[in-house]
Scaffold this active site. Structure first.
Site, PDB file in Angstrom:
ATOM      1  N   ASP A 880       0.822  -1.233   0.020  1.00 33.78           N
ATOM      2  CA  ASP A 880      -0.169   0.039   0.149  1.00 33.78           C
ATOM      3  C   ASP A 880       0.993   1.184  -0.095  1.00 33.78           C
ATOM      4  OD1 ASP A 880      -3.203  -0.633   1.831  1.00 33.78           O
ATOM      5  OD2 ASP A 880      -2.591  -1.169  -0.105  1.00 33.78           O
ATOM      6  N   LEU A 881       0.544   2.360  -0.628  1.00 27.55           N
ATOM      7  CA  LEU A 881       1.152   3.597  -0.621  1.00 27.55           C
ATOM      8  C   LEU A 881       0.855   4.193   0.539  1.00 27.55           C
ATOM      9  CD1 LEU A 881       0.948   4.655  -4.355  1.00 27.55           C
ATOM     10  CD2 LEU A 881       2.511   3.054  -3.179  1.00 27.55           C
ATOM     11  N   ASP A 923      -4.591   2.126  -4.701  1.00 28.85           N
ATOM     12  CA  ASP A 923      -2.957   2.086  -4.357  1.00 28.85           C
ATOM     13  C   ASP A 923      -2.512   0.785  -3.980  1.00 28.85           C
ATOM     14  OD1 ASP A 923      -2.585   3.507  -1.061  1.00 28.85           O
ATOM     15  OD2 ASP A 923      -4.387   2.436  -2.052  1.00 28.85           O
TER      16      ASP A 923
END
Length: 1009
Positions: A880-881, A923
């Site tokens: 995940d960003l 994301d």
């Protein structure tokens, strides 16, 4: 949601609300508050858990889903059982899943209204629906023609603004409007303007239990006497219009006003005033009903005001942003209780309903709120103390104790000492509690105030058997003496377990200890230390279907039930001195989900199970599964925390995602046999038909088509309902449909008479489907045309045969020529299709933004890797960003998309050639690392990823620093589902984010066989 007796305390349009006589608190939570001038209630609720239970409001329609986006004003239920909604954009009929609308233009066989604005609705004793319009007076609906009519004679009521309608106990009506009070004669609907009242608007009319008529105008009250005249009844302090009147069981008349709250006239004539204020300003009140739970409910512009007429205590039901199933909005216009007991609420933008008196299943959310300014706690573990208190553990906070309050109801959650955090398991002795969690093993007093740390190690499970305290963690099983608590001693046979990570413990009557781990089940003889490991596939068709055994239960027959993640339930029995698997239960057998979170034994001997998809009841003798649905009162669907406990009175408590579900196994199931089955729309040859008893549908020349929509008007279970239908005598089998496809459709019906029969299906208490209620029938007559006679068919057949013979020769010649053309065309089209197929396959497996593999390709690739994981272990990274949402919010989605493209390119450049990368959505990215086995390899790959993102990423004109959170899992065994592997990696990702983001975590629950 749960609502305690309370002072008003909400925030609406920036203002704090409070009942007169009590200080407003900055929270929707509530405390008992006496109403000025009335005696405060002193008798607490007999059942503190039921008193603390929340009411779960369900929205039937919201905003644009309301026909013509009209402002809802009133709701009623007609004699057929339909719910009618009046709005300023017309009239709508609700059947549980959809609306039929009525406006100023006739449509679909429905009559037209003279205007759009429907001000009030009323159903008379015969079930007929009456409409009070804003400027067009009074209308009534004829169900035989689905049309609307006025009273036959002309009166000022014809163009009046109608406010209130009530029956006269003789088949007629009393109608209050801006023209005054009118009477509608029951025999012919003749209207008469009543004299004897001051001129002006009538705001409310009501006929009490003694048959007396009460009338309220702008601010005055009148009572009709025996002579037919009206007597003024002084009510001091009335401000604004009298909006509603209601008589309670004790003969008191309740007066709701637009400007001065309630005024209550007792049977002896005494009057009491109950002001309802908002920061010193009166709350406008509206319709009043008997809610069916011992209270009077009133619609207001600040939610529902509930009053117990026996104690004169008041509570407020309002929207709470922390409680998703609370009242949808506070600005209410009307309330109505239907014949099944549901209360319908009309707001400015919603139509919703609620069961005001749930019995078998209760939901508790607000009871878990220690701080009224914060969200309720989430329960990750549960335990019931000998004194009846419910203990629960939550993530990242100390454990809590929930107990009845001395004054009634439940006290706010009592936090355990700060050291007792992240509690994962709880057990009780007669005089002490034992908790196991990440912060260690503790012994506490039953009041939760005195604590002794027995071990600083992290522990996941605790089980008390006599004076022996068994505890488990990632190093196996240990034993302590509960009488002389001290550090637990690790049992040497732990090394023989299928895995050291202990997830569940249970004893069977033969004295054997069963240990569920992350990689199988173990049967242990504590006396000899002999361990028998059980893995998936070890015992034939009924063996374990998954490695992770998260919950264990011994039933009344001494059998051991093992619940797994992704593999359902396996039942083990003992015969001829040996244990073996005897049955398996999963989604195919009726479980809501194959991930089993908690097993509990009910007081009725049945096994109750919570899963990732809901709760079910299992008959241990027949293994019949009965799922519980929203119609049964189950407030939540996901129970993945795996927590549950049994109260001393036999009620079961499961921790769901959002709160607690409390079930009384001894309480009867919800009764709905009287819910009517109705046709909602019938069309023959495309023309609307209004079905009525004894009326036949005649279908003439044309398509001979029939479409019949139907619904069982059980609104709480509308979306869980199933049906069967059959056309007699043409069809021999029944056709089954669900609630989303509740329609019988036919084309080219044969001539003659037939009967369409529809039946509703219900679920019996033991899970089997059965027919409920009376059948619904529609008589059909399809006309016979001249060309359908026998003589015409003989002549037509002879002509057809001759023509066919003549044409056959011509067609044979043309066929040979056409064959040669088709061969050429097939070759060309085959080549084109091969090219198109290749392009379509690429689109189906590619993320359109980044060009990476999409979620579909990820699922197939992960399944292939899992199939060979025993010989070719692999790793799965979920990425995940961190704080990506801020990029979208601050710089816009164009920059966000550009950032995702650059991140995808940088990730692709970092991984190895034989690795696979996918974008799962938003994301979230996934990387399958082929040939990686163990944490060092994962660590190396994660370091490469973090090094790749050490430099800022260019997104358009912006240079952004990107941080990654990574959850990893290593798969070494076959038999795991893709969902289970993903869930383990997702839990690891959650741990990484909880650790501060920008880091990675490897799942401790390695799915190794």
């Amino acid at each position: 949601m749960r609502w305690r007796w309370c002072s008003f305390a909400v925030v609406l349009a920036g203002a704090a609300f409070g009942l007169t006589g009590s200080a407003a608190r900055p929270t929707p939570a509530a405390i008992p508050v006496p109403i000025p001038g009335l005696a405060a209630a002193t008798t607490p609720h007999a059942d503190p858990w039921a008193g603390a239970a929340d009411l779960f409001f369900k929205v039937a329609a919201r905003d644009d889903a309301i026909p013509d986006a009209g402002l809802p004003r009133a709701v009623a239920q007609d004699g057929d059982g339909f719910i009618w909604l009046g709005t300023d954009g017309g009239l709508a009929r609700w059947d549980g899943t959809g609306f039929k609308t009525y406006s100023t233009e006739p449509a679909d066989g429905a009559g037209a209204l003279p205007e759009l604005m429907v001000n009030t609705l009323f159903t008379d004793r015969s079930g007929r629906l009456w409409l009070g319009m804003s400027a067009e007076g009074l209308l009534w609906r004829d169900p035989l023609t689905d049309s609307f009519h006025r009273p036959p004679n002309r009166t000022p009521l014809d163009r009046a603004h109608v406010v209130a309608i009530v029956d006269d106990d003789a088949g007629g009506l009393w109608v209050g409007s801006e023209a005054g009070l009118s009477h509608i004669r029951g025999s012919d609907h003749h209207a008469t303007l009543v004299t004897g009242l001051p001129p002006g608007r009538i705001g409310a009319v009501h006929r009490d239990r003694n048959g007396r008529l009460w009338v309220g105008d702008e601010s005055r009250l009148f009572r009709r006497d025996a002579t037919g005249g009206f007597v003024a009844v002084p009510v001091p302090g009335v401000v604004g219009v009298i909006t509603a009147l209601h008589a309670d069981d004790q003969g008191r008349l309740w007066i709701a006003t637009a400007g001065s709250g309630f005024h209550v006239i007792a049977a002896d004539g005494s009057i009491r005033h109950l002001p309802v204020t908002v920061d010193g300003h009166n709350v406008p009140l509206g319709a009043m009903i008997d809610a069916g739970n011992g209270e009077i409910w009133t619609a207001s512009r600040a939610g529902i005001v509930g009053i117990d007429p026996a104690t004169m205590r008041m509570r407020r039901l309002a929207h709470d942003p922390y409680l998703p199933a609370s009242l949808a909005e506070n600005g209410l216009n009307h309330v109505m209780r239907d014949r099944s007991g549901l209360v319908w609420i009309v707001g400015d933008a919603t139509l919703s309903y609620v069961d005001p008196a749930p019995r078998r299943v209760l939901g508790l959310v607000n009871a878990l709120r220690a701080d009224p300014r914060q969200q309720p706690d989430s329960a990750w573990s549960l335990g019931v103390a000998p004194d009846g208190a419910l203990w629960y553990g939550s993530a990242d906070i100390p454990g809590s104790r929930l107990a009845p309050a001395p004054a009634g109801g439940l006290a706010p959650p009592q936090r355990l000492p700060a050291a007792v955090r992240n509690v994962q398991s709880i057990a009780f002795a007669a005089d002490a509690a034992f908790t196991a969690g990440e912060s260690g093993l503790f012994r506490l007093s039953l009041d939760g105030r005195r604590v002794q740390r027995l071990s600083a190690q992290s522990w996941s499970r605790v089980l008390l058997r006599g004076d022996q305290l068994y505890v488990g963690n990632g190093l196996g099983v240990a034993l302590a003496d509960a009488r002389r608590p001290g550090p637990p001693r690790r049992l040497p046979w732990s090394d023989a377990l299928t895995d050291l990570r202990v997830r569940s413990l249970a004893f069977t009557p033969d004295g054997l200890l069963w240990v569920g781990t992350a990689r199988g089940l173990n049967r242990v003889d504590p006396a000899s230390g002999r361990v028998v490991g059980i893995r998936p596939g070890d015992a034939g068709a009924n063996a374990l279907r998954a490695n992770f055994v998260g919950t264990l239960l011994c039933d009344a027959d001494g059998r051991l039930w093992a619940g797994t993640i992704g593999g359902g339930i396996t039942i083990f029995g003992r015969s001829a001195g040996a244990w073996h698997a005897v049955a398996h239960l999963g989604r195919r057998q009726g479980l809501p989900h194959d991930t089993v979170d908690k097993l509990l034994l009910g007081s009725d001997g049945d096994v109750w199970v919570s899963t990732d998809g809901g709760i079910a009841r299992i008959d241990p003798a027949s293994l019949t599964i009965t799922p519980l649905h929203a119609a049964d009162g189950v407030p939540f669907t996901a129970y993945w925390t795996g927590a549950g406990a049994t109260l001393p009175d036999g009620r079961l408590v499961f921790a769901g995602f959002g709160g607690l579900t409390m079930i009384d196994p001894a309480a009867p199931s919800r009764e709905t046999a009287d819910a009517p089955l109705r046709f909602t729309a019938v069309r023959g040859n495309g023309k609307a038909f209004v079905p009525t008893p004894g009326r036949m549908l005649t279908i003439g020349a044309g398509e001979r088509s029939l479409t019949a929509d139907f619904a069982r008007l059980d609104y709480a279970a509308a979306r869980d309902q199933a049906y069967v239908y059959r056309l007699f005598p043409q069809e021999t089998n029944w056709t089954r449909v669900d609630a989303l496809h509740r329609s019988a459709r036919y084309t080219n019906l044969p001539p003659g008479r037939s009967t369409l029969v529809v039946r509703a299906l219900g679920t019996a208490d033991r899970g089997s489907l059965h027919v409920v209620g009376a059948p619904l029938t529609l008589e059909i007559d399809v006309e016979t045309l001249w060309y359908e006679t026998t003589l015409f068919r003989i002549v037509a057949a002879a002509v057809i045969v001759a023509t066919l013979l003549a044409l056959l020769n011509l067609r044979l010649r043309a066929a040979r020529k056409r064959e040669r053309q088709l061969e050429s065309l097939v070759e060309r089209r085959t080549a084109e299709l091969l090219v198109s197929q290749s392009e379509l396959e690429k689109l189906a497996y590619t993320d359109t933004l980044t060009g990476l593999g999409n979620r579909r390709l990820y699922g197939e690739m992960l399944g292939r890797h899992l199939g060979g994981a025993r010989h070719a272990p692999f790793g799965l990274l979920l990425i995940d960003l961190d704080r990506f949402k801020r990029v979208n919010d601050a710089l816009g989605h164009d920059v966000g998309d550009a950032l995702l493209i650059e991140v995808a390119d940088r990730l692709s450049a970092t991984i190895r050639q034989n690795d696979s990368i996918f974008r799962l959505g938003g994301d979230e990215f996934a990387i399958i690392l082929a040939g990686l086995d163990g944490e060092p390899a994962i660590d190396e790959m994660c370091r490469r990823l973090y090094a790749a993102f050490a430099a800022p990423v260019t997104a358009g004109i912006h240079r952004l620093q990107v941080a990654l959170s990574i959850g990893a899992v290593v798969a070494r065994a076959e038999g795991m589902s893709t969902e289970a592997v993903y869930k383990l990696a997702d839990l690891a990702l959650y741990d990484a984010k909880r650790a501060g983001r920008g880091t990675w975590r490897l799942s401790p629950l390695d799915p190794e066989g």
